[in-house]
Structures are given as C-alpha cells and as structure tokens.
Design a protein around this motif. Structure first.
Motif, PDB file in Angstrom:
ATOM      1  N   ILE A   2     -85.845  10.843  13.044  1.00 38.11           N
ATOM      2  CA  ILE A   2     -84.298  10.550  12.771  1.00 38.11           C
ATOM      3  C   ILE A   2     -83.802   9.554  12.115  1.00 38.11           C
ATOM      4  N   GLN A   3     -84.723   8.479  12.051  1.00 39.15           N
ATOM      5  CA  GLN A   3     -84.466   7.483  11.651  1.00 39.15           C
ATOM      6  C   GLN A   3     -84.194   7.802  10.083  1.00 39.15           C
ATOM      7  N   ARG A   4     -84.809   8.462   9.124  1.00 41.49           N
ATOM      8  CA  ARG A   4     -84.543   8.994   8.193  1.00 41.49           C
ATOM      9  C   ARG A   4     -83.570  10.111   7.937  1.00 41.49           C
ATOM     10  N   VAL A   5     -82.718  10.971   9.121  1.00 45.01           N
ATOM     11  CA  VAL A   5     -81.952  11.331   8.894  1.00 45.01           C
ATOM     12  C   VAL A   5     -80.765  10.576   9.210  1.00 45.01           C
ATOM     13  N   VAL A   6     -80.731   9.443   9.409  1.00 44.00           N
ATOM     14  CA  VAL A   6     -79.239   8.774   9.613  1.00 44.00           C
ATOM     15  C   VAL A   6     -79.409   7.945   8.490  1.00 44.00           C
ATOM     16  N   LEU A   7     -80.976   7.870   7.720  1.00 44.73           N
ATOM     17  CA  LEU A   7     -80.742   6.522   6.979  1.00 44.73           C
ATOM     18  C   LEU A   7     -80.364   7.641   5.371  1.00 44.73           C
ATOM     19  N   ALA A   8     -80.178   8.463   5.888  1.00 45.22           N
ATOM     20  CA  ALA A   8     -79.858   9.090   4.358  1.00 45.22           C
ATOM     21  C   ALA A   8     -79.156   9.628   3.951  1.00 45.22           C
ATOM     22  N   LEU A   9     -78.010   9.779   5.598  1.00 45.69           N
ATOM     23  CA  LEU A   9     -76.818  10.139   6.034  1.00 45.69           C
ATOM     24  C   LEU A   9     -75.545   8.955   5.216  1.00 45.69           C
ATOM     25  N   PHE A  10     -76.683   7.504   5.777  1.00 46.31           N
ATOM     26  CA  PHE A  10     -75.194   6.200   5.027  1.00 46.31           C
ATOM     27  C   PHE A  10     -75.690   6.233   3.877  1.00 46.31           C
ATOM     28  N   SER A  11     -76.930   6.537   3.065  1.00 49.70           N
ATOM     29  CA  SER A  11     -76.907   6.639   1.992  1.00 49.70           C
ATOM     30  C   SER A  11     -75.972   7.352   1.283  1.00 49.70           C
ATOM     31  N   LEU A  12     -76.188   8.302   1.663  1.00 46.48           N
ATOM     32  CA  LEU A  12     -75.199  10.062   1.046  1.00 46.48           C
ATOM     33  C   LEU A  12     -74.007   9.397   1.312  1.00 46.48           C
ATOM     34  N   VAL A  13     -73.276   8.651   2.541  1.00 41.97           N
ATOM     35  CA  VAL A  13     -72.197   7.895   2.907  1.00 41.97           C
ATOM     36  C   VAL A  13     -71.636   7.027   1.869  1.00 41.97           C
ATOM     37  N   PHE A  14     -72.451   5.910   1.221  1.00 42.31           N
ATOM     38  CA  PHE A  14     -72.095   5.407   0.999  1.00 42.31           C
ATOM     39  C   PHE A  14     -72.545   5.884  -0.784  1.00 42.31           C
ATOM     40  N   ILE A  15     -73.148   5.918  -1.530  1.00 44.03           N
ATOM     41  CA  ILE A  15     -73.053   6.765  -2.682  1.00 44.03           C
ATOM     42  C   ILE A  15     -71.266   7.856  -2.885  1.00 44.03           C
ATOM     43  N   LEU A  16     -71.350   8.274  -1.961  1.00 44.38           N
ATOM     44  CA  LEU A  16     -69.980   8.785  -1.837  1.00 44.38           C
ATOM     45  C   LEU A  16     -68.493   7.481  -2.258  1.00 44.38           C
ATOM     46  N   SER A  17     -68.694   7.440  -1.132  1.00 42.06           N
ATOM     47  CA  SER A  17     -67.340   5.720  -0.649  1.00 42.06           C
ATOM     48  C   SER A  17     -67.490   5.145  -2.605  1.00 42.06           C
ATOM     49  N   CYS A  18     -68.951   4.693  -2.911  1.00 41.34           N
ATOM     50  CA  CYS A  18     -68.798   4.312  -4.232  1.00 41.34           C
ATOM     51  C   CYS A  18     -67.916   4.825  -5.623  1.00 41.34           C
ATOM     52  N   ASN A  19     -67.708   5.871  -5.498  1.00 32.22           N
ATOM     53  CA  ASN A  19     -67.455   6.473  -6.766  1.00 32.22           C
ATOM     54  C   ASN A  19     -65.744   6.650  -6.299  1.00 32.22           C
ATOM     55  N   GLU A  20     -65.708   6.595  -5.857  1.00 40.07           N
ATOM     56  CA  GLU A  20     -63.622   6.654  -6.406  1.00 40.07           C
ATOM     57  C   GLU A  20     -63.159   4.976  -6.431  1.00 40.07           C
ATOM     58  N   VAL A  21     -63.467   4.209  -7.025  1.00 39.97           N
ATOM     59  CA  VAL A  21     -62.939   3.047  -7.420  1.00 39.97           C
ATOM     60  C   VAL A  21     -61.997   3.273  -8.296  1.00 39.97           C
ATOM     61  N   LYS A  22     -60.535   2.940  -6.886  1.00 39.67           N
ATOM     62  CA  LYS A  22     -58.825   2.930  -8.142  1.00 39.67           C
ATOM     63  C   LYS A  22     -58.907   1.516  -9.432  1.00 39.67           C
ATOM     64  N   THR A  23     -58.638   1.880 -10.653  1.00 34.94           N
ATOM     65  CA  THR A  23     -58.331   0.257 -11.139  1.00 34.94           C
ATOM     66  C   THR A  23     -57.270   0.474 -11.289  1.00 34.94           C
ATOM     67  N   PRO A  24     -56.765  -0.722 -11.315  1.00 34.05           N
ATOM     68  CA  PRO A  24     -55.508  -0.956 -11.287  1.00 34.05           C
ATOM     69  C   PRO A  24     -54.569  -0.320 -12.547  1.00 34.05           C
ATOM     70  N   LYS A  25     -53.194   0.403 -12.792  1.00 37.93           N
ATOM     71  CA  LYS A  25     -52.932   1.164 -13.929  1.00 37.93           C
ATOM     72  C   LYS A  25     -52.736  -0.665 -14.899  1.00 37.93           C
ATOM     73  N   LYS A  26     -52.316  -0.387 -16.092  1.00 36.03           N
ATOM     74  CA  LYS A  26     -51.324  -1.234 -16.740  1.00 36.03           C
ATOM     75  C   LYS A  26     -49.533  -1.352 -16.270  1.00 36.03           C
ATOM     76  N   PRO A  27     -49.126  -2.817 -15.624  1.00 33.20           N
ATOM     77  CA  PRO A  27     -48.342  -2.066 -15.266  1.00 33.20           C
ATOM     78  C   PRO A  27     -46.961  -2.600 -16.286  1.00 33.20           C
ATOM     79  N   ASP A  28     -46.315  -2.267 -15.732  1.00 32.07           N
ATOM     80  CA  ASP A  28     -44.599  -1.922 -16.798  1.00 32.07           C
ATOM     81  C   ASP A  28     -44.745  -3.508 -17.745  1.00 32.07           C
ATOM     82  N   ASP A  29     -44.600  -4.442 -16.597  1.00 31.23           N
ATOM     83  CA  ASP A  29     -44.195  -5.772 -17.339  1.00 31.23           C
ATOM     84  C   ASP A  29     -45.363  -6.521 -17.804  1.00 31.23           C
ATOM     85  N   PHE A  30     -46.267  -6.210 -18.502  1.00 28.61           N
ATOM     86  CA  PHE A  30     -47.536  -6.703 -19.181  1.00 28.61           C
ATOM     87  C   PHE A  30     -47.090  -7.419 -19.551  1.00 28.61           C
TER      88      PHE A  30
END
Length: 161
Positions: A2-30
């Motif tokens: 069960i520990q391995r399954v929990v660790l695998a799920l935690f790792s999967l959630v962690f990896i997927l959460s890091c994929n969508e890093v939002k970068t700020p767009k260049k502002p209009d008044d840059f």
C-alpha cells in the motif's frame, strides 16, 4: 504494498502538477530593458540611502517609491508586472542585475577615489601645518636661547650708558 501505491500516486500527482507552470505574458505597458536597469539601479541606491540615513531622506522630503514612479513616469502595477515578466525570463533578468551591479561598483569606486583624493589633500594640509608649527617652535627656542645669554658676554650684552 500500500505504501508503494500511495508513493506512486503521490509522485504522479506531483509530476502532473508541475507541468502547467503559468508564465506571465508580456504586459501591454512593458518597461524595456534599459529603463528597467535604470529603475533597479535607482531603487538600489534608494534602499542603500534608506538604510544609511533615513533621517536625511525625511528631512529632504524624499519618498523613495514616489520618487521612482515620478522620475520614470511609471506606476507600481506597471513596475510589478514588468518585474514579474523579467523574473521568469531568467537570462534577461540576470543581465539586468549584472548591469546594475557593475554600475553600483563603478559608482562606489568613483566615490572611493574621490574620498582618497580628499584624504590625501587633508593629509598634505595637516603635514604643512605641523611643519609650520615645528618651524615656529624651533624659531621660538632659538629666540629664547639668544635672549638668555649671560650678562658678562660683552659682544652680546647691550651697552649701557
């Protein structure tokens, strides 16, 4: 197991959460790179002045934030958005801060050179004063020595009538 399954799920959630890093767009008044360098340079100077002499700033009526905004005709939101954009673009932001660091170092060196020059002038003036005081003391000793001559010395003794 069960520990391995929990660790695998935690790792999967962690990896997927890091994929969508939002970068700020260049502002209009840059804020462009050169202007941002000037702004960050002045902010660095203001912070140094603030830590060194807050009372002088208050006496001059200098408000660091409003001074920067007025000088560069920007507002706090424009500055914050531009800093956010630059901070994601690491190479540009690093180049800006390196330029700011070089300018601060050059300013420090120029002030140090001027201070050393003033110190050498003061040292020379002090030495001249000491030399003139020493000459005056020697002259005074010679004068006292000549006035303390014995009375039986006919060459130096005044002639009495």
């Amino acid at each position: 197991m069960i520990q391995r399954v929990v660790l695998a799920l935690f790792s999967l959630v962690f990896i997927l959460s890091c994929n969508e890093v939002k970068t700020p767009k260049k502002p209009d008044d840059f804020i462009n790179k050169d202007k941002m360098t000037d702004i960050l340079y002045d902010i660095s100077l203001m912070r140094a002045l603030k830590t060194y002499s807050v009372n002088d700033m208050l006496a001059l009526g200098l408000q660091p934030d409003s001074y920067i905004y007025k000088k560069y005709d920007i507002d706090s939101l424009q500055l914050a958005k531009s800093i956010d954009y630059y901070s994601v673009n690491f190479n540009e932001y690093t180049a800006i801060w390196e330029e700011v660091g070089e300018r601060l170092t050059a300013q420090r060196d120029a002030l140090q050179f001027k201070q050393n020059e003033l110190d050498s002038i003061r040292l020379q003036e002090s030495k001249s004063k000491r030399d003139s005081i020493e000459r005056a003391a020697k002259f005074k000793k010679l004068k006292e020595k000549s006035s303390n001559t014995p009375a039986n010395d006919s060459i130096l003794a005044p002639v009495s009538s």
